[in-house]
Design a protein around this motif. Structure first.
Motif, PDB file in Angstrom:
ATOM      1  N   ARG A  82     -49.447   2.744  11.904  1.00  0.00           N
ATOM      2  CA  ARG A  82     -50.555   2.890  12.855  1.00  0.00           C
ATOM      3  C   ARG A  82     -51.825   3.354  12.137  1.00  0.00           C
ATOM      4  NH1 ARG A  82     -53.225   6.432  16.016  1.00  0.00           N
ATOM      5  NH2 ARG A  82     -53.793   5.722  18.123  1.00  0.00           N
ATOM      6  N   ASP A  83     -51.675   4.262  11.167  1.00  0.00           N
ATOM      7  CA  ASP A  83     -52.833   4.732  10.396  1.00  0.00           C
ATOM      8  C   ASP A  83     -53.453   3.585   9.599  1.00  0.00           C
ATOM      9  OD1 ASP A  83     -52.430   7.323  11.299  1.00  0.00           O
ATOM     10  OD2 ASP A  83     -51.120   7.831   9.609  1.00  0.00           O
ATOM     11  N   LEU A  84     -52.614   2.770   8.979  1.00  0.00           N
ATOM     12  CA  LEU A  84     -53.115   1.641   8.190  1.00  0.00           C
ATOM     13  C   LEU A  84     -53.916   0.681   9.064  1.00  0.00           C
ATOM     14  CD1 LEU A  84     -49.932   0.908   6.034  1.00  0.00           C
ATOM     15  CD2 LEU A  84     -52.082   1.883   5.220  1.00  0.00           C
ATOM     16  N   ILE A  85     -53.377   0.397  10.237  1.00  0.00           N
ATOM     17  CA  ILE A  85     -54.083  -0.508  11.158  1.00  0.00           C
ATOM     18  C   ILE A  85     -55.383   0.121  11.634  1.00  0.00           C
ATOM     19  CG2 ILE A  85     -53.938  -1.560  13.457  1.00  0.00           C
ATOM     20  CD1 ILE A  85     -50.945  -2.021  12.909  1.00  0.00           C
ATOM     21  N   ARG A  86     -55.337   1.412  11.939  1.00  0.00           N
ATOM     22  CA  ARG A  86     -56.547   2.101  12.438  1.00  0.00           C
ATOM     23  C   ARG A  86     -57.660   2.062  11.393  1.00  0.00           C
ATOM     24  NH1 ARG A  86     -57.875   7.447  11.733  1.00  0.00           N
ATOM     25  NH2 ARG A  86     -55.741   7.944  11.096  1.00  0.00           N
ATOM     26  N   ALA A 130     -53.153  -5.607  19.347  1.00  0.00           N
ATOM     27  CA  ALA A 130     -52.610  -4.648  20.310  1.00  0.00           C
ATOM     28  C   ALA A 130     -53.314  -3.300  20.176  1.00  0.00           C
ATOM     29  CB  ALA A 130     -51.102  -4.481  20.087  1.00  0.00           C
ATOM     30  N   TYR A 131     -53.631  -2.911  18.939  1.00  0.00           N
ATOM     31  CA  TYR A 131     -54.355  -1.649  18.730  1.00  0.00           C
ATOM     32  C   TYR A 131     -55.769  -1.728  19.308  1.00  0.00           C
ATOM     33  CZ  TYR A 131     -56.694   2.247  16.420  1.00  0.00           C
ATOM     34  OH  TYR A 131     -57.414   3.376  16.181  1.00  0.00           O
ATOM     35  N   ILE A 132     -56.419  -2.883  19.118  1.00  0.00           N
ATOM     36  CA  ILE A 132     -57.773  -3.048  19.671  1.00  0.00           C
ATOM     37  C   ILE A 132     -57.732  -2.963  21.201  1.00  0.00           C
ATOM     38  CG2 ILE A 132     -59.636  -4.729  19.999  1.00  0.00           C
ATOM     39  CD1 ILE A 132     -59.045  -5.689  17.114  1.00  0.00           C
ATOM     40  N   ASP A 133     -56.719  -3.586  21.809  1.00  0.00           N
ATOM     41  CA  ASP A 133     -56.598  -3.553  23.269  1.00  0.00           C
ATOM     42  C   ASP A 133     -56.288  -2.154  23.775  1.00  0.00           C
ATOM     43  OD1 ASP A 133     -57.131  -6.253  23.384  1.00  0.00           O
ATOM     44  OD2 ASP A 133     -55.021  -6.848  23.364  1.00  0.00           O
ATOM     45  N   ASN A 134     -55.514  -1.405  22.974  1.00  0.00           N
ATOM     46  CA  ASN A 134     -55.113  -0.061  23.404  1.00  0.00           C
ATOM     47  C   ASN A 134     -55.107   0.878  22.198  1.00  0.00           C
ATOM     48  OD1 ASN A 134     -54.008   2.230  24.556  1.00  0.00           O
ATOM     49  ND2 ASN A 134     -51.904   1.443  24.518  1.00  0.00           N
ATOM     50  N   GLU A 168     -54.782   3.874  21.999  1.00  0.00           N
ATOM     51  CA  GLU A 168     -53.820   4.970  22.143  1.00  0.00           C
ATOM     52  C   GLU A 168     -52.393   4.513  21.918  1.00  0.00           C
ATOM     53  OE1 GLU A 168     -54.940   8.028  22.556  1.00  0.00           O
ATOM     54  OE2 GLU A 168     -56.960   7.162  22.542  1.00  0.00           O
ATOM     55  N   ILE A 169     -52.187   3.272  21.487  1.00  0.00           N
ATOM     56  CA  ILE A 169     -50.842   2.733  21.287  1.00  0.00           C
ATOM     57  C   ILE A 169     -50.080   3.585  20.273  1.00  0.00           C
ATOM     58  CG2 ILE A 169     -51.510   1.145  19.428  1.00  0.00           C
ATOM     59  CD1 ILE A 169     -49.596  -0.925  20.715  1.00  0.00           C
ATOM     60  N   THR A 170     -48.781   3.779  20.504  1.00  0.00           N
ATOM     61  CA  THR A 170     -47.972   4.631  19.629  1.00  0.00           C
ATOM     62  C   THR A 170     -47.347   3.796  18.507  1.00  0.00           C
ATOM     63  OG1 THR A 170     -45.966   4.306  20.943  1.00  0.00           O
ATOM     64  CG2 THR A 170     -47.433   6.131  21.565  1.00  0.00           C
ATOM     65  N   GLY A 171     -46.855   4.503  17.510  1.00  0.00           N
ATOM     66  CA  GLY A 171     -46.177   3.825  16.407  1.00  0.00           C
ATOM     67  C   GLY A 171     -44.953   3.069  16.871  1.00  0.00           C
ATOM     68  N   GLU A 172     -44.187   3.650  17.823  1.00  0.00           N
ATOM     69  CA  GLU A 172     -42.992   2.970  18.345  1.00  0.00           C
ATOM     70  C   GLU A 172     -43.368   1.669  19.048  1.00  0.00           C
ATOM     71  OE1 GLU A 172     -43.545   6.133  18.605  1.00  0.00           O
ATOM     72  OE2 GLU A 172     -41.768   7.249  17.933  1.00  0.00           O
ATOM     73  N   GLU A 173     -44.488   1.689  19.775  1.00  0.00           N
ATOM     74  CA  GLU A 173     -44.910   0.472  20.472  1.00  0.00           C
ATOM     75  C   GLU A 173     -45.360  -0.606  19.486  1.00  0.00           C
ATOM     76  OE1 GLU A 173     -46.543   2.212  24.728  1.00  0.00           O
ATOM     77  OE2 GLU A 173     -47.779   2.471  22.945  1.00  0.00           O
ATOM     78  N   LEU A 174     -45.924  -0.206  18.346  1.00  0.00           N
ATOM     79  CA  LEU A 174     -46.337  -1.180  17.333  1.00  0.00           C
ATOM     80  C   LEU A 174     -45.131  -1.870  16.698  1.00  0.00           C
ATOM     81  CD1 LEU A 174     -49.272   0.659  15.549  1.00  0.00           C
ATOM     82  CD2 LEU A 174     -49.423  -1.421  16.915  1.00  0.00           C
ATOM     83  N   LEU A 175     -43.948  -1.222  16.771  1.00  0.00           N
ATOM     84  CA  LEU A 175     -42.730  -1.838  16.222  1.00  0.00           C
ATOM     85  C   LEU A 175     -42.372  -3.123  16.957  1.00  0.00           C
ATOM     86  CD1 LEU A 175     -40.463   1.302  15.625  1.00  0.00           C
ATOM     87  CD2 LEU A 175     -41.662  -0.047  13.924  1.00  0.00           C
ATOM     88  N   GLN A 176     -42.890  -3.279  18.171  1.00  0.00           N
ATOM     89  CA  GLN A 176     -42.630  -4.530  18.902  1.00  0.00           C
ATOM     90  C   GLN A 176     -43.348  -5.702  18.244  1.00  0.00           C
ATOM     91  OE1 GLN A 176     -43.797  -3.954  22.987  1.00  0.00           O
ATOM     92  NE2 GLN A 176     -42.816  -1.950  23.112  1.00  0.00           N
ATOM     93  N   TYR A 177     -44.402  -5.399  17.508  1.00  0.00           N
ATOM     94  CA  TYR A 177     -45.201  -6.472  16.884  1.00  0.00           C
ATOM     95  C   TYR A 177     -44.838  -6.656  15.409  1.00  0.00           C
ATOM     96  CZ  TYR A 177     -47.883  -5.638  21.146  1.00  0.00           C
ATOM     97  OH  TYR A 177     -48.253  -5.484  22.446  1.00  0.00           O
TER      98      TYR A 177
END
Length: 841
Positions: free
Chosen positions: A346-350, A195-199, A201-210
């Protein structure tokens, strides 16, 4: 003088400060904190690389752990052997790492805290998943440095395809800082990375969906979500972990708590010892026996309760006072470019994606260079194929290989590398088949170089490569979550998960409660013996039946005058024939107390509603009390006092009213009194009430009804031998509160004493349950209106020695099929009550 020149004068303060800073930075960078890219501390990285150099892959035989430790100490990590061995052992423990990296053979320790066997006894190799951590390390994908004695190169980071820091977590104490990172599920983390690769600019809240939250190797329950959310968004938070427990029954019928999963990093043996010590010290009551029944099939700790213990109370006490509930303090500190930083999910994934991007680019450059070098040689070999006769002549005419090589370079404009390859070419390469292979290899190399060039020139293609490799990792190694997340009730609305259906709530004489869909109870004609309603023990019988919808809040009133709250969907569901669950396990009432009445309300949050409605309570000796509903609008887990009960008395009924209802109280000897609710003054929760009806010494109140104005309800009374009747409310004259009342049914030996009084209309059904557990549901409209002083008609046929236990007016069942006539029911139910089949059968 020369000796003095070599002495540097320094104050103690400056020297201590400099030395301490050097030491602390060494601990932070080179020992205690993991690198954000590969998620490994230096010792773990060196162990992995040493095993890679030893060729200990998953498909090769194990080697002695001492071999690995010796390799690590001798070449890369000049520290204690026990430190290196313990680090390697932890990487092989399935209860320590969510995805272990080492495949150990022998005793590698246990969840009880047992130490591993000595390194001379155990063996090790890498897990299959570790291949993905070491993948492409030989393709110049990472930077290298010399080891401690500058003799052997070692990698500064590993080119892992797996986000190890996120999926396995890390813990370490440095100087002035510490890290404590929770493990997560690989499938969820891969989805979040994609999801981060696709976007980006994805937010931390949006990453909670995954990434739903941590996923601990020992399973357990994550209790509450606020701490999880805070940790994911900020890098720091507190995750509450609970053991996974079930309530079971021993063969003798006693309740026992079975623990099947414990919180992460908890020593099982120490936990059991602590519980046992607290039992011996009388700090935890209600437990008679605790035993560890764990085996190779899984963890199982059994806690057998005492006969009168309440399972939910004991369990909550265990959660509060023992490691069965513990917290995991998330502190995501890792090294970013050699500097410690606090990182969100999000930082860890980035940072991981950035690392993978760097690895993919460097690998692609390496592959392209190698392909170009090989293509260069293949083109030279093809030139040789085309001019083989002349080349053979040149080689034969040359005095030395170097002279031949120089002549070839000059004659065919070859490079030094191409000329060397031609001279070293074997005679078999002159065959036509070999030429075809060279042409095919040339074409393949040209395609590969074109593809690699496209990757290097296009960042989106590079990201697609990373994403494809991540999805491949998920396909190979992804698994289901082990840790269940229980969201706190204030964080989501549980009503969303339940349809607002009508439920029948039954409570037995011995205190078992359940809810059953109202539709399961079907209508019978007047006089039937009923369908099997509940499986109870021989000495038990159903005493109370209530109707409420799933989203309602129920207020339970006990005979000792206590009030408890419960949502209907929180009541355990059971089939019509099931026993239910002990009410002490659902609400925390005293063992010798019993639920006598309930109030069913839509919402306690509506201020206007709770202030304009009242609760009227009635006790067995005829006392009545009126209190505003608002006094009961603030639920408490342990309940509140609703009415002061004098010695020898008990609460028998509580009703919700609008303030203008007609109140009727009926006594066992057949008398009833009617008065207006307005004659009773509202008082607070703390109070005993006033006299509602005066009764004889050997008499007692059996029920109370409250009829609202314009409700068009009749009064229905029923005797214990199954006789009953409907009477118009107006036949009862209004009297002063506290009088003896008037006759409501003609009590005879045939009818038995009065058992129930109900307010009904033609739209109601009457549900009757007798002491043997059989139920009958009959339409009220089938019961004719009769005078106040008559004995009524037979409502239910009772077997000899049986009697009515409980009566309740419920909504009509509509057009449901009538299952039996009175005669058919009598012919079809001759077996004992506890074994009788349902009437439908």
């Amino acid at each position: 003088m020369e000796g003095e020149e070599r002495i540097i004068k320094q104050t103690v303060e400056k020297e201590m400060a400099r030395s301490y800073i050097d030491y602390s930075m060494s601990v932070i960078v080179s020992r205690a904190l993991p690198d954000v890219r590969d998620g490994l501390k230096p010792v773990h990285r060196k162990i992995m690389f040493a095993m890679h150099e030893l060729g200990l892959t998953f498909n090769r035989p194990h080697k002695k752990s001492a071999t690995v430790v010796g390799e690590v100490l001798g070449k890369y990590h000049p520290h204690g052997d026990s430190a290196a061995y313990e680090a390697m052992v932890r990487m092989g423990q399935p209860f320590s790492l969510r995805y272990p990296l080492v495949d150990g053979q022998g005793n590698f320790g246990s969840v009880d805290g047992d130490p591993p066997a000595a390194m001379r006894y155990t063996e090790a190799r890498m897990k299959k998943i570790t291949d993905e951590v070491m993948a492409d390390i030989d393709k110049e994908t990472v930077d290298w440095t010399l080891n401690f004695d500058d003799t052997i190169p070692e990698p500064t980071v590993l080119p892992t395809k797996i986000p190890l820091l996120i999926v396995n977590g890390a813990s370490g104490i440095a100087v002035g800082m510490a890290t404590n990172m929770a493990p997560h599920n690989l499938s969820e983390v891969v989805d979040a990375c994609c999801a981060y690769i696709d976007n980006p600019e994805i937010t931390g809240e949006e990453l909670l969906q995954y990434v739903k939250g941590p996923d601990f190797p020992t399973g357990g329950i994550i209790y509450g979500y606020e701490g999880v959310k805070e940790a994911m968004l900020t890098g720091r938070g507190r995750v509450m972990m609970r053991a996974k427990t079930e309530i079971e029954h021993t063969p003798s019928g006693r309740e026992c708590i079975v623990i099947t999963e414990i919180p992460y990093m908890i020593n099982k043996a120490e936990m059991i010892k602590k519980i046992a010590d607290m039992i011996n010290d009388k700090k935890i009551e209600g437990i008679s026996y605790i035993n560890d029944e764990s085996d190779r099939n899984g963890l199982r700790i059994i806690i057998i309760l005492k006969q009168d213990a309440v399972a939910s109370v004991v369990l909550n006490t265990l959660f509060k006072n023992t490691p069965l509930q513990t917290s995991f303090a998330v502190n995501n500190i890792a090294l970013v470019n050699g500097r410690p930083e606090l990182l969100s999910m999000r930082d860890l994934i980035r940072h991981f994606i950035d690392h993978r991007h760097d690895v993919v680019v460097r690998r692609t450059r390496y592959d392209k260079r190698k392909a170009e070098e090989r293509l260069h040689i293949v083109l030279g070999l093809l030139i040789a194929q085309d001019n083989i006769d002349e080349i053979v002549h040149i080689i034969r005419a040359s005095q030395t290989p170097d002279a031949a090589k120089q002549t070839l370079i000059e004659r065919f404009e070859l490079s030094d590398i191409q000329a060397s390859a031609i001279i070293e070419m074997r005679l078999r390469a002159l065959t036509g088949l070999e030429r075809g292979k060279l042409i095919a290899e040339r074409d393949e190399l040209m395609k590969l170089i074109e593809h690699l060039t496209e990757i290097l020139e296009n960042v989106s293609v590079q990201m697609q490569v990373i994403k494809d490799e991540l999805l491949e990792i998920k396909e190979k190694y992804g698994d289901e979550r082990r840790s269940e997340i229980v969201y706190a009730s204030e964080e989501f609305n549980p009503e969303d998960f339940y349809a607002d259906d009508d439920m029948v709530i039954t409570i037995s004489h011995m205190g078992y409660i359940k809810r059953t869909p109202l539709a399961e109870y079907r209508t019978q004609n007047r006089g039937g013996v009923g369908a099997k309603g509940s499986a109870t023990r021989d000495e038990d019988f159903i005493e109370h039946i209530y109707v409420a919808s799933m989203h309602n809040t129920m207020l339970f009133f006990t005979e000792k005058g206590r009030c408890f709250w419960l949502k209907v969907y929180e009541i355990p569901e059971g089939a019509r024939s099931s026993k239910g669950r002990a009410i002490q396990n659902v609400i925390q009432i005293e063992p010798d107390d019993k639920v006598r009445a309930y109030i069913n309300v839509k919402s306690l949050a509506d201020a206007e509603y709770v202030n304009s409605n009242f609760i009227i309570m009635c006790t067995k000796d005829g006392t009545i009390k009126k209190t505003r509903l608002e006094a009961y609008s603030r639920p408490r887990q342990n309940g509140v006092n609703a009415i002061v009960i004098r010695e020898g008395d008990q609460l028998i009924e509580a009703k919700l009213t609008s303030g203008n209802a007609e109140v009727m109280i009926a006594a066992r000897e057949g008398k009833a009194i009617r008065f207006n609710e307005s004659t009773v003054r509202p008082i607070g929760r703390v109070g005993a009430g006033v006299r509602g009806i005066s009764i004889e010494e050997n008499d007692e109140v059996v029920g109370m009804i409250c009829v609202e104005p314009d409700s068009k309800q009749d009064v229905l009374v029923l005797s214990e031998n199954g006789y009953g009747k409907r009477t118009d409310l107006d036949e009862y004259r209004i009297t002063n509160r506290g009088g003896k009342g008037v006759k409501t049914i003609n009590i005879t030996e045939k009818t038995g004493k009065l058992i129930s009084i109900q307010a009904v209309t033609d739209e109601n059904d009457l549900m009757i349950i007798n002491r043997s557990g059989l139920t009958i549901r009959t339409a009220v409209e089938q019961i004719r209106l009769a005078g106040r002083a008559t004995q009524g008609v037979r409502i239910i046929n009772l077997r000899e020695g049986d009697a009515i236990a409980s009566v309740m007016a419920v909504p009509a069942a509509g057009d449901e099929e009538e299952v039996q006539t009175a005669e058919g029911a009598e012919n079809g139910a001759e077996t004992p009550a506890t074994d009788a089949p349902s009437a439908e059968e």
